[in-house]
Design an enzyme around this catalytic site. Structure first.
Site, PDB file in Angstrom:
ATOM      1  N   HIS A   1      39.672  48.249  44.870  1.00 11.98           N
ATOM      2  CA  HIS A   1      40.153  49.134  43.796  1.00 11.98           C
ATOM      3  C   HIS A   1      41.635  49.469  43.956  1.00 11.98           C
ATOM      4  O   HIS A   1      41.977  50.314  44.784  1.00 11.98           O
ATOM      5  CB  HIS A   1      39.322  50.418  43.783  1.00 11.98           C
ATOM      6  CG  HIS A   1      37.931  50.204  43.329  1.00 11.98           C
ATOM      7  ND1 HIS A   1      37.536  50.413  42.031  1.00 11.98           N
ATOM      8  CD2 HIS A   1      36.835  49.757  43.980  1.00 11.98           C
ATOM      9  CE1 HIS A   1      36.249  50.111  41.905  1.00 11.98           C
ATOM     10  NE2 HIS A   1      35.803  49.714  43.078  1.00 11.98           N
TER      11      HIS A   1
ATOM     12  N   CYS B   1      36.599  44.727  40.877  1.00 14.39           N
ATOM     13  CA  CYS B   1      35.258  45.030  41.390  1.00 14.39           C
ATOM     14  C   CYS B   1      34.187  44.375  40.500  1.00 14.39           C
ATOM     15  O   CYS B   1      34.054  43.164  40.488  1.00 14.39           O
ATOM     16  CB  CYS B   1      35.067  46.548  41.515  1.00 14.39           C
ATOM     17  SG  CYS B   1      33.621  46.993  42.473  1.00 14.39           S
ATOM     18  N   TYR B   2      33.444  45.147  39.713  1.00 16.73           N
ATOM     19  CA  TYR B   2      32.454  44.563  38.804  1.00 16.73           C
ATOM     20  C   TYR B   2      33.143  43.581  37.854  1.00 16.73           C
ATOM     21  O   TYR B   2      32.594  42.518  37.513  1.00 16.73           O
ATOM     22  CB  TYR B   2      31.783  45.707  38.033  1.00 16.73           C
ATOM     23  CG  TYR B   2      30.738  45.289  37.029  1.00 16.73           C
ATOM     24  CD1 TYR B   2      29.431  45.044  37.417  1.00 16.73           C
ATOM     25  CD2 TYR B   2      31.072  45.168  35.678  1.00 16.73           C
ATOM     26  CE1 TYR B   2      28.471  44.676  36.474  1.00 16.73           C
ATOM     27  CE2 TYR B   2      30.115  44.809  34.737  1.00 16.73           C
ATOM     28  CZ  TYR B   2      28.814  44.561  35.141  1.00 16.73           C
ATOM     29  OH  TYR B   2      27.873  44.203  34.215  1.00 16.73           O
TER      30      TYR B   2
ATOM     31  N   GLY C   1      32.265  48.969  37.760  1.00 13.10           N
ATOM     32  CA  GLY C   1      31.156  49.677  37.123  1.00 13.10           C
ATOM     33  C   GLY C   1      29.964  49.705  38.055  1.00 13.10           C
ATOM     34  O   GLY C   1      29.912  48.954  39.034  1.00 13.10           O
TER      35      GLY C   1
ATOM     36  N   ASP D   1      41.707  75.156  32.899  1.00 19.18           N
ATOM     37  CA  ASP D   1      41.468  74.157  31.847  1.00 19.18           C
ATOM     38  C   ASP D   1      41.442  74.778  30.453  1.00 19.18           C
ATOM     39  O   ASP D   1      42.117  74.295  29.535  1.00 19.18           O
ATOM     40  CB  ASP D   1      40.138  73.419  32.082  1.00 19.18           C
ATOM     41  CG  ASP D   1      40.092  72.755  33.441  1.00 19.18           C
ATOM     42  OD1 ASP D   1      41.168  72.560  34.032  1.00 19.18           O
ATOM     43  OD2 ASP D   1      38.988  72.441  33.911  1.00 19.18           O
TER      44      ASP D   1
ATOM     45  N   GLU E   1      43.381  51.141  41.946  1.00 17.38           N
ATOM     46  CA  GLU E   1      43.710  52.397  41.268  1.00 17.38           C
ATOM     47  C   GLU E   1      43.535  53.623  42.151  1.00 17.38           C
ATOM     48  O   GLU E   1      44.032  54.691  41.817  1.00 17.38           O
ATOM     49  CB  GLU E   1      42.866  52.538  39.987  1.00 17.38           C
ATOM     50  CG  GLU E   1      41.372  52.757  40.181  1.00 17.38           C
ATOM     51  CD  GLU E   1      40.578  51.473  40.435  1.00 17.38           C
ATOM     52  OE1 GLU E   1      41.173  50.449  40.815  1.00 17.38           O
ATOM     53  OE2 GLU E   1      39.337  51.516  40.286  1.00 17.38           O
TER      54      GLU E   1
ATOM     55  N   LYS F   1      42.528  66.964  36.697  1.00 20.55           N
ATOM     56  CA  LYS F   1      42.953  68.336  37.008  1.00 20.55           C
ATOM     57  C   LYS F   1      44.449  68.436  37.321  1.00 20.55           C
ATOM     58  O   LYS F   1      45.131  69.331  36.828  1.00 20.55           O
ATOM     59  CB  LYS F   1      42.143  68.835  38.212  1.00 20.55           C
ATOM     60  CG  LYS F   1      42.260  70.310  38.457  1.00 20.55           C
ATOM     61  CD  LYS F   1      41.254  71.007  37.600  1.00 20.55           C
ATOM     62  CE  LYS F   1      41.230  72.485  37.783  1.00 20.55           C
ATOM     63  NZ  LYS F   1      40.162  73.067  36.961  1.00 20.55           N
TER      64      LYS F   1
END
Ligand code: XMP
Length: 602
Positions: A182, A96-97, A69, A240, A184, A386
């Site tokens: 990270h 991380c945070y 965050g 979208d 991810e 996306k």
């Protein structure tokens, strides 16, 4: 899949939704959702909940991940967790945070770093541990300023980087883990492996999620939200809104879903017909095209300045939407509004992307705002990125050529059809010819609105990489450099003619744009570029008063862009086709990267 297996998988996925094995606690990070997505990609359903969700609600999870965050754990009022989750006996991974929160809650120490650590770093594994099982030295991705300077009692330091002595720590007894980097993001080479180690090795989660089942599940959610009401969409022809519309169509049936496409008259050739045929093919029953061309042309009458044109178009959209809402009775309680909002749209970007500006216009029509306030809105794609939206579109049978389309700006061709308020002559100087039009650029993070320098030479790699940047750096009067591809008259004789947006000029631009598009599809140049604006400028001769600019670029997100060079024989052929349009005096190739030029000219 046989129907029996399909139904078993569906039941599996439905029960996963009801009782997630893994929960990601959101401390406000840009990547929170991506963590949940990565876990789901491993075949285990993960949801996202508020960071301070009470421990009692999480006691049945097999694992908890605390996200990164933007805040600092050293500041009062920063996002926090319920510390009782650390005593549940459920494995916890702080990222991380989240890693810093773990350290702070358990008696370790977090300090302001001396310098931040952003981007790629190297992880050195310093002790063996189930979290880093099978991993040695590898590339990781960092983005932090604060740093854990002392691990809590009971924790081992299991990995470090050049800047972070404690890049990874673990208390295997209590099954608590923290990593500063990270896992991810794709730049972390071993990210998937670390999440796998956590989800399967440490949490012992079972596979309960099948990505291909998300469509039926989203459809269930749509039915639950919409209940007995009907849905209407303002569709743009973009990916979208088309995919969101199609999901509703599938979930509710064609009788209950209404689509409205506003034809502004500022679209590319054949666009309205294409959109109509696609919606037909998708099985839409209630799909109307609202023809608003004359309203938009009237609103643009007499305008020259780019921002004035953009404002006029935005305001006109608002008026058309208000009119449609009133005449179609969409404001009554039988209807709710569908929107194609996707996950990145919901992150506060803090940026000033123009795409946002236009979306803001759409979303803030008073009538729509009141529907939003009353909870009468459905956005089936808010959990997806996306690329996932494109995948879902493919699963739904939205034609591939439609899903792969280049981005197209909301204000349409109006910002690719430049205007001029007075006549002016091209000027010759030692560097080339200054064309008497101005275009928008972005220099030093600020907007610029400057003239264009035309080189007499044809486009080349050297002109793009060396000549053009040197010229835009040196000359304060220009923000863009173009090279000539071909002309019916010497460049020094070209003049600017007073011009505004008219149907006739838009038709000339549509013709040029269609020639370029067909050519690029045939030569496959289309696949090499991210976007290829074709721009019309009111510069030419008395018999051929316009010129065409070719602007093929490559980009990842539109924020920066590189010029893509077309091979010389193809460019010669394309130029000949464009010069065959009677109104066109010259064809130029834009050599300007972004920055200093923007992708669009206005
Ligand atoms: P620029 O010209 O700012 O464009 O470099 C970056 C990307 O954004 C698109 N663009 C827009 N998209 N509404 C949109 O939906 C707009 O007003 C708008 N203006 C620019 C542009 O086509 C490029 O992809």
């Amino acid at each position: 899949m046989t129907p029996a297996i399909e139904s078993a998988v569906q039941q599996l996925s439905a029960s996963a939704l009801a009782a997630p094995q893994i929960t990601v606690l959101d401390t406000g990070g840009q990547y929170t959702h991506l963590i949940a997505r990565r876990v789901r990609e491993l075949g285990v359903y993960a949801n996202v909940q508020a960071s301070d969700t009470p421990a009692a609600e999480l006691k049945n999870r097999l694992g908890i991940i605390i996200s990164g965050g933007p805040a600092s754990v050293l500041e009062a009022g920063c996002p926090d967790i319920d510390p009782a989750i650390l005593a549940l006996g459920v494995p916890v991974l702080g990222i991380c945070y989240g890693h810093q929160l773990l350290a702070r809650h358990l008696g370790g120490k977090v300090e302001k770093g001396e310098r931040g650590e952003y981007g790629v770093a190297q992880l050195t594994v310093t002790a063996s541990d189930p979290l880093l099982n099978g991993i040695e030295r590898s590339r990781i991705w960092m983005s932090h300023f604060d740093t854990v300077s002392k691990a809590p009692a009971g924790f081992n330091v299991i990995g470090s980087s050049e800047v972070s002595g404690i890049a990874a720590m673990s208390d295997p007894k209590r099954r608590l883990f923290g990593i500063q980097f990270h896992p991810e993001v794709v730049h972390t080479q071993v990210g998937r492996q670390i999440l796998e180690n956590f989800v399967f090795g440490i949490c012992a989660a079972q596979k309960d999620w099948n990505v291909s089942q998300r469509v039926p599940l989203v459809e269930d959610q749509i039915r639950a939200t919409v209940r007995d009401r009907n849905v209407f969409f303002f569709v743009s022809g973009g990916v979208d809104s088309t995919v969101a519309y199609t999901l509703c169509l599938r979930a509710l049936g064609p009788e209950r879903v209404f689509g409205i496409y506003v034809d502004t008259g500022l679209m590319r050739q054949g666009e309205t017909e294409l959109v109509r045929s696609i919606f037909n093919e998708l099985g839409a029953k209630h799909f109307i095209v609202d023809s608003a061309e004359s309203e938009f042309l009237t609103a643009l009458q007499g305008l020259h300045e780019p921002e004035a044109k953009r404002r006029a178009i935005g305001e006109q959209f608002v008026k058309v939407q208000e009119r449609v809402l009133a005449t179609e009775h969409f404001l009554d309680g039988h209807w709710i509004l569908g929107q194609g909002t996707i996950y990145p749209d919901t992150i506060e970007s803090g940026g000033t992307a123009k795409a946002d500006l236009i979306k803001t216009h759409h979303n803030r029509v008073a009538g729509i705002q009141s529907l939003i306030n009353a909870g009468r809105i459905i956005e089936p794609l808010t959990s997806f990125y996306k690329d996932e939206v494109r995948e879902i579109g493919r699963e739904l049978g939205v034609p591939a050529k439609f899903l792969a389309r280049h981005p197209f700006p909301g204000p349409g061709l109006a910002i690719r059809c430049l205007c001029a308020d007075e006549p002016a002559q091209a000027e010759i100087n030692s560097d080339g010819i200054i064309l008497p039009v101005r275009s928008v650029g972005v220099q030093g993070d600020a907007r610029s609105y400057r003239k264009v320098l035309a080189l007499k030479e044809t486009p080349s790699r050297e002109a793009i990489e060396i000549t053009a940047p040197a010229l835009t750096n040196r000359r304060a009067d220009i923000n863009r450099v173009v090279a000539q591809c071909g002309a019916k008259a010497p460049l020094e004789s070209l003049q600017a003619f007073p011009a505004t947006i008219t149907k006739q000029r838009l038709d000339t631009l549509r013709k040029a744009d269609a020639i370029v598009r067909d050519f690029c599809l045939t030569t496959k140049f289309e696949d090499q570029v991210w976007q290829f604006p074709v721009v019309l400028i009111p510069v030419g001769t008395s018999t051929a008063p316009e010129s065409v600019i070719l602007r093929p670029i490559n980009s990842v997100d539109g924020m920066t862009a590189d010029v893509v060079l077309m091979n010389a024989p193809d460019l010669t052929r394309l130029t000949q086709k464009l010069l065959a349009i009677p109104e066109v005096a010259a064809v130029f190739y834009d050599l300007t990267h972004k920055p200093p030029g923007t992708i669009e000219w206005e």
